[in-house]
Design an enzyme around this catalytic site. Structure first.
Site, PDB file in Angstrom:
ATOM      1  NE  ARG A 426      -3.369  -2.111   3.103  1.00 51.48           N
ATOM      2  CZ  ARG A 426      -4.453  -2.672   2.586  1.00 51.48           C
ATOM      3  NH1 ARG A 426      -5.040  -2.112   1.546  1.00 51.48           N
ATOM      4  NH2 ARG A 426      -4.956  -3.786   3.101  1.00 51.48           N
ATOM      5  NE  ARG A 456     -10.016  -8.187   2.486  1.00 51.54           N
ATOM      6  CZ  ARG A 456     -10.639  -9.337   2.183  1.00 51.54           C
ATOM      7  NH1 ARG A 456     -11.761  -9.309   1.510  1.00 51.54           N
ATOM      8  NH2 ARG A 456     -10.124 -10.472   2.576  1.00 51.54           N
ATOM      9  CG  HIS A 486       1.830  -8.295   4.351  1.00 49.55           C
ATOM     10  ND1 HIS A 486       2.284  -8.313   5.657  1.00 49.55           N
ATOM     11  CD2 HIS A 486       0.899  -7.323   4.293  1.00 49.55           C
ATOM     12  CE1 HIS A 486       1.653  -7.389   6.353  1.00 49.55           C
ATOM     13  NE2 HIS A 486       0.813  -6.771   5.556  1.00 49.55           N
ATOM     14  CE1 TYR A 522      -2.206   4.010  10.047  1.00 49.78           C
ATOM     15  CE2 TYR A 522      -1.248   2.245   8.737  1.00 49.78           C
ATOM     16  CZ  TYR A 522      -2.327   3.055   9.048  1.00 49.78           C
ATOM     17  OH  TYR A 522      -3.503   2.901   8.369  1.00 49.78           O
ATOM     18  CG  HIS A 646       1.497  -1.132  10.980  1.00 51.53           C
ATOM     19  ND1 HIS A 646       2.416  -1.282   9.966  1.00 51.53           N
ATOM     20  CD2 HIS A 646       0.390  -1.783  10.560  1.00 51.53           C
ATOM     21  CE1 HIS A 646       1.887  -1.978   8.976  1.00 51.53           C
ATOM     22  NE2 HIS A 646       0.655  -2.302   9.307  1.00 51.53           N
TER      23      HIS A 646
END
Length: 752
Positions: A426, A456, A486, A522, A646
């Site tokens: 992202r 997503r 990821h 984050y 995070h």
């Protein structure tokens, strides 16, 4: 749907269930029990007592978000923001998790969760909790935040309380700026029930004609997404501005403005009933592709279909008219359990606009990320800095721009850089990484980018970024078949005369996305290194991602799905053996979520052997902490505050007395089944003593926190810690870890 089985203890269905009686195995293992005896004792405990339900634990996490909105110690506008986040979280939860469970129920799937519930039983439990949570959210909004805002000059008023002058102004604005956009859709034999898009707000209207007053007709008016959900009464449609002593900021809901002007949409008709409502649709879409080209086509097609997915939730204001509710339920094919009556506005996202008002005393003190001391010289060659030793950065305390962005920018513009490789999961719309990679490719450098187009809710954004990169000559790959990529890694290959073979590699391994915006919101960690063993692993990992590599072993990195699970279990077992032998077994782990059953059972075994285990889990944790005979040596806490936690940190003591020794790791993976087995993840060791000390300090600040920390109870509920009366006011216990780490980072920067 079926109800929970009465033969089992009710461990899961309320956020604040009464504590359970202590659980013990049939014969609690002694600390010196063999590994086989430990494993057997844990397996003898029923699964429904070993594991907490994932869905319920996620809702408990969101309850903690709501508690941040309810906590009067937090600045008012921050509380407003937390309430908006709470509702946004619920929206995503229904789209992803509830949507997936409903799909299982429709397919007659009876597979039970690790704690023993069927999909239908989980939906029942979810509803019971959500009904309570949305009632608390409405109470917070209507009876706490709205009055508190009014005292500060931000007045959210019913349109009926507007002055005649304000109402005239709103009506004129409606005629000019809203009315032309509205399209009433009737439902009758000639007009079928309209499609209602995901998360859109609608106003349902029952009307009748004067000559047939006994016949009610339904029409739906969609509230435009292009117009803010709240409107100023003095300048409708204008941006919000902070109030002044003689000019409060007065706001009304857009739905109220439309509702009071419905006569303009239905001239000559009698309006009988009006009811705003909102529909949530399933976003649990599975991807299936044979190769990269097909994957892009599949993503684009499925994103178009997502908007037509089945409805999973209908929200309305309290006490809707039964015939009205029945009409909507039938039109949307929803059951009574899918319908939620609640107070407050239909869409809380307008609260983000209020929360962003420039009223300093109602917000957290401003924070500017600090440039790490070793990177303070902007003109210095960042690669020479890294050659002198690894650089560990902690965002948003340390500047993302002065570290990670600078690393990629320097490589893209450096004449000695031969190749750049990066993963994108992202990133922000105005990402500096995409143009820098494009610039590097245009300048003749070999640039490869792994873009995960299955992230997503970011699917289409990533498809567009992938296409943009390809236009500039970047080699774009889409990952390994059947796995979502990821990991957060970058690799730079440079020509350097003093390096073996004339080339030296540099890597960045992080816990968070390459996203400049979330790097300010984050907490994440990143390691900049040129350690050959780590960079060689990163090279091999990129070859695995972009090519046909079958490599499965790595020198330093823990890589999922190849080596990570095995290595984590080996390190947990080692701590267990150290404790069994009378040594000091220690495990400290910080992550977003904890769900994997095998890891959880291994932690239970370690606890029974005497290993001291501290877990910092921001979101949901399915392990039950503090249960005698099973997990009495495990503490699980959750941190919630101004930043979203995070970062992932893992520490295994290895029998060392010095807590900075043993093994320290950071990376992209949580202890979840999907991360360990169905994603490509990378976790790197942190070898530098200074960097290890920094990780130790971060973990200890979190564990010492008595301001922003909730501690799990044996039944899975959470209790917020409170600072001791004698706590040092400048300690993490009193300040909370967020304020403490900001203060410490600023101090360290001054010291140099």
């Amino acid at each position: 749907m079926s109800t929970a089985r009465s033969s089992q203890p009710d461990l899961r269905i309320t956020p604040d269930a009464e504590p359970l009686a202590p659980l013990r195995p049939a014969s609690a293992p002694a600390q010196t029990a063999t590994p086989e005896e430990l494993a057997s004792a844990i397996q003898a405990i029923p699964a429904e007592q070993r594991y907490l339900n994932r869905e319920v634990q996620w809702l408990r996490f969101n309850k903690r978000v709501l508690e941040m909105a309810q906590d009067e110690r937090n600045p008012l506008l921050e509380r407003v923001k937390f309430l908006a986040i709470f509702h946004n979280n619920l929206d995503e939860y229904f789209m992803k998790r509830v949507g997936g469970l409903k799909r299982q129920v429709a397919a007659s799937v009876m597979r039970r969760s690790p704690d023993g519930l069927t999909p239908g039983e989980q939906l029942d439990a979810i509803r019971r909790i959500v009904v309570d949570l949305i009632a608390q959210g409405a109470e917070c909004y209507e009876h706490d935040l709205v009055p508190s805002l009014a005292r500060e000059g931000v007045q959210i008023i019913p349109i009926e309380n507007a002055t005649d002058e304000e109402r005239a102004r709103l009506e004129a604005w409606f005629r000019k700026s809203v009315f032309p956009v509205l399209t009433p859709l009737a439902v009758d034999p000639g007009h079928r029930f309209p499609f209602i898009s995901n998360l859109s707000i609608s106003i349902g209207v029952m009307v009748s004609s004067p000559d047939r007053a006994d016949e009610s007709l339904f029409a739906r008016v969609k509230v435009p997404n292009s117009i803010p959900r709240m409107v100023r009464t003095d300048e409708p449609g204008a941006p919000f501005v902070p109030p002044t002593a003689d000019r409060p900021l007065r706001l009304v809901l857009l739905t109220d403005v439309i509702r009071t002007n419905l006569d303009d949409l239905f001239p000559g008709m009698t309006i009988q009933q009006v009811m705003p409502f909102r529909v949530t649709r399933n976003a649990d879409i599975e991807h299936d592709a044979e190769d990269a080209d097909d994957l892009i086509d599949t993503i684009e097609s499925e994103m178009k279909l997502r908007r037509f997915a089945r409805a999973v939730r209908l929200e309305l204001n309290a006490k809707p008219e039964p015939s009205f509710l029945e009409f909507l339920s039938e039109g949307l094919a929803l059951h009574p359990g899918d319908i939620y009556e609640r107070g407050g506005p239909m869409d809380y996202s307008a609260l983000f606009q209020i929360a962003s008002l420039a009223i300093p005393h109602l917000r957290f003190p401003s924070w500017t990320p600090v440039v790490p001391t070793r990177l303070a010289d902007e003109d210095a060659d960042i690669f020479s800095v890294i050659r002198r030793g690894d650089v560990l950065v902690h965002h948003p305390y340390d500047s993302f721009g002065a570290s990670t962005e600078r690393f990629i920018k320097a490589a893209a513009r450096d004449k000695d850089t031969l190749a750049i490789k990066q993963t994108i999961y992202r990133t922000s719309a105005d990402s500096p990484f995409v143009p820098e990679l494009a610039r590097a490719a245009e300048n003749g450098k070999a640039v490869a980018c792994l873009v995960e187009v299955r992230a997503r809710f970011d699917e289409m954004n990533n498809v567009e970024r992938a296409k943009e990169l390809e236009k500039h000559g970047v080699h774009v790959a889409y990952g390994v078949m059947g796995l979502k990529t990821h990991t957060k890694i970058s690799l730079i290959v440079r020509r350097e005369a003093d390096a073996p073979g004339g080339l030296r590699c540099y890597a960045h391994v992080g816990t968070g996305n390459y996203n400049s915006r979330t790097a300010e919101l984050y907490t994440d960690l990143g390691l900049l290194t040129c350690d050959p063993e780590i960079t060689e692993d990163v090279i091999d990992l990129f070859n695995y991602l972009t090519g046909r590599s079958r490599k499965r072993d790595y020198k330093r990195l823990l890589v999922a799905p190849n080596t990570m699970r095995k290595r984590f279990i080996e390190m947990i077992d080692r701590e267990t053996e150290i404790a069994r032998a009378g040594g000091r077994g220690v495990i400290k782990a910080k992550m977003n979520q904890l769900e994997d059953a095998q890891i959880i059972d291994k932690l239970y075994e370690a606890s029974c052997a005497g290993v001291k285990i501290d877990l910092i889990v921001r979101g949901f944790g399915c392990l039950r902490a503090g249960v005698p005979g099973m997990s009495e040596n495990i503490t699980l806490v959750s941190s919630m505050g101004r930043f979203l936690e995070h970062s992932r940190i893992f520490h295994f003591g290895a029998g060392k007395d010095d807590p900075t020794e043993g093994e320290w790791y950071i990376g992209s993976a949580d202890w979840m089944y999907r991360n360990l087995d169905y994603r490509v993840e990378a976790i790197t060791p942190v070898l530098d003593p200074v960097a290890r000390r920094k990780l130790h300090d971060i973990v200890e600040a979190d564990l010492s926190d008595h301001r922003d920390l909730w501690q799990m109870q044996p039944d899975g509920s959470f209790v917020q810690r409170r600072p001791p009366a004698d706590a040092d006011p400048m300690s993490a216990a009193a300040m909370g870890s967020f304020a403490y780490l900001m203060h410490k980072t600023a101090q360290d920067s001054v010291k140099g």
